[in-house]
Design an enzyme around this catalytic site. Structure first.
Site, PDB file in Angstrom:
ATOM      1  N   ASP A  89      -5.865   2.374  -3.600  1.00 39.43           N
ATOM      2  CA  ASP A  89      -7.054   2.375  -2.740  1.00 39.43           C
ATOM      3  C   ASP A  89      -7.146   3.640  -1.897  1.00 39.43           C
ATOM      4  OD1 ASP A  89      -5.070   1.877  -0.874  1.00 39.43           O
ATOM      5  OD2 ASP A  89      -5.970   0.033  -0.078  1.00 39.43           O
ATOM      6  N   ASP A 132      -2.095   6.117  -4.119  1.00 43.95           N
ATOM      7  CA  ASP A 132      -0.958   5.380  -3.556  1.00 43.95           C
ATOM      8  C   ASP A 132      -0.635   4.194  -4.463  1.00 43.95           C
ATOM      9  OD1 ASP A 132      -3.207   3.885  -2.933  1.00 43.95           O
ATOM     10  OD2 ASP A 132      -2.512   3.310  -0.944  1.00 43.95           O
ATOM     11  N   SER A 192       0.823  -1.204   0.000  1.00 38.30           N
ATOM     12  CA  SER A 192       0.000   0.000   0.000  1.00 38.30           C
ATOM     13  C   SER A 192       0.865   1.265   0.000  1.00 38.30           C
ATOM     14  CB  SER A 192      -0.969  -0.043   1.189  1.00 38.30           C
ATOM     15  OG  SER A 192      -1.967   0.925   1.080  1.00 38.30           O
ATOM     16  N   ASP A 221      -1.148   1.028  -4.585  1.00 36.77           N
ATOM     17  CA  ASP A 221      -2.142   0.008  -4.917  1.00 36.77           C
ATOM     18  C   ASP A 221      -3.520   0.593  -5.212  1.00 36.77           C
ATOM     19  OD1 ASP A 221      -2.595   0.627  -2.204  1.00 36.77           O
ATOM     20  OD2 ASP A 221      -3.523  -1.319  -1.843  1.00 36.77           O
TER      21      ASP A 221
END
Length: 467
Positions: free
Chosen positions: A259, A255, A111, A257
């Site tokens: 999310d 970011d 993340s 990933d």
């Protein structure tokens, strides 16, 4: 160097010693534990004939191919078929699990953590994160190394499918509250910072299909993060300057990933990560009145906006699975976390930057105002987000207990760490699930008040801890 084993998965830094960091051995061990648990969970009687199916995708970080190969081949060794998305995003994998009717999913991403980190984030058959009991069971299986691998004729197989990012985009554009024509008519110009991960692929593609002129910044998915990947103001000077230089309507930051979502106003100022959810919820509630949920570390502004629309707001413990559980219980039509995570159940129960971008741009097109003017239309709160590094000498639980006692005359909640609600401000203290730190979040009517409260609390913690 650190390895963090939690109910939400395993996260650690690459290299070093087994058990201390995320080494190849640890990746195999925890992929084995997940696959073993999934077989028990999905086929408790042992009578299922067809193989289990797991969706696997990764962000673009440098260690991704190595961890990806280890995890995929471990699942094959357990007799589990893999749908391999390759480069992907966390919400894309979540969507793919549900659409492909898979038995589970694994996203390989740390993340917002820096490039030396990676992680296995684990999903159930709904494409949602596992609950606490399920995560604990996987940790127990890993500790016991109770794995039973398949014989050669029963190994799993790989199906590669690189279409799901496009499918995910289509699902977002087909949402009832996403008005592509209104966004096209607005003729927006947007700068996108994809932090050289998969957001640099999927966000520009989404925007172009909505008729937006895109200026790309750090959109090459090579895993070399050009700045700290957590989308906070101090890390985003480049995009802030480029938005002004390009005379863009706004900037979009995700970011690694995809999310978490943050916006930059047309004047280069931050829209405010906390206000990503507030703005999207304002739009959704104006069209479909209902309830909302965010976590305890999120701004009061969502509660204010929800009340204005006649809905009910609830706060959950920090963590996506906790937010989702409360959203279901509260029948919330939108929710998420103040870190820029939008959860819109009409598509799926997971933080999704694509959904956030599409709803925000539709809202902005309908409002016919600048991003800064939209921000000024919301209740004015300011947050200070701080942290204290943990050391073996710090007894976190005793610190939290002492702070609860000290402020017993105020409204205190111990559902998740300690949250102290004063009349015109609040502070939330909790151990991080992803890093060896204590997080200290404060919110007040001015930045100075929020910062002062944070410094006051930090000094009190240091005094209690003897630092």
């Amino acid at each position: 160097m650190t390895l963090i084993k939690s109910i939400s998965g395993i996260r650690g830094t690459i290299g070093g010693k087994v058990g201390d960091n995320l080494t190849p051995v640890d990746a195999v061990k925890f992929a084995s534990a997940y696959g073993t648990w999934l077989k028990e969970y999905s086929d408790p009687t042992g009578t299922r004939e067809e193989k289990l199916k797991v969706v696997v995708g990764r962000d673009a970080r440098i260690s991704g191919p190595m961890i990806h190969n280890l995890v995929v081949n471990t699942l094959l060794g357990l007799g589990i078929d893999v749908i391999d998305l390759g480069l992907s995003t966390t919400p894309t994998v979540e969507v793919a699990v549900a659409l492909d009717k898979a038995d589970g999913g694994i996203i390989l991403t740390a993340s917002h953590n820096p490039k030396q980190w990676n992680a296995l984030k684990l999903l159930n058959e709904k494409g949602e994160f596992l609950n606490g009991a399920e995560g604990l069971k996987i940790l127990e299986i890993a500790d016991a190394e109770a794995f039973d691998f398949s014989e050669v004729d029963d190994l799993g197989s790989i199906t590669e499918n690189d279409a799901y990012m496009d499918i995910h985009i289509d699902e977002v554009l087909n949402l009832s509250l996403v008005d592509v024509e209104a966004v096209k008519a607005a003729k927006f110009k947007v700068v996108v910072d994809g932090v050289n991960s998969t957001g640099g692929i999927i966000i520009p593609k989404l925007l172009e299909l909505m008729g937006v002129e895109v200026v790309k910044l750090y959109c090459e998915p090579n895993g070399h993060f050009p700045h700290n990947p957590e989308p906070l103001k101090e890390h985003l000077t480049d995009i802030s300057e480029l938005v002004v230089k390009e005379k863009a309507h706004l900037g979009i930051v995700v970011d690694p990933d995809v999310d978490r979502l943050a916006f930059i106003c047309e004047d280069g100022e931050m829209f405010g990560e906390e206000y990503t959810l507030v703005a999207c919820a304002d739009y959704v509630l104006s069209k479909t009145p209902g309830n909302t949920v965010s976590n305890m570390s999120s701004s009061r502004a969502l509660s204010d906006v929800t009340n204005l629309h006649g809905g009910n707001y609830e706060a959950s413990a920090v963590g996506e699975v906790n937010v989702v559980d409360m959203m279901k219980a509260n029948k919330a039509i939108i929710g998420g976390e103040g870190n820029g995570g939008i959860i819109y159940p009409e598509l799926h129960y997971g933080r999704d930057s694509l959904v956030g971008v599409a709803l925000f741009l539709t809202h902005l097109a309908n409002k016919k105002m600048t991003v800064s003017a939209l921000r000024d239309s919301y209740p004015e709160y300011y947050m200070s987000k701080n942290k204290i590094e943990l050391t073996p000498q710090i007894d976190v639980d005793s610190i939290l207990e002492a702070m609860t006692t000290k402020y017993a005359h105020e409204k205190c909640s111990t559902i998740d760490g300690v949250k102290i609600d004063f009349e015109d401000k609040w502070v939330h203290l909790r151990k991080s699930n992803t890093e060896p730190i204590i997080r200290i979040y404060t919110e007040a009517a001015t930045q100075e008040q929020a910062d002062y409260l944070a410094l006051q609390i930090i000094e009190e913690i240091k005094e209690i801890a003897g630092l």
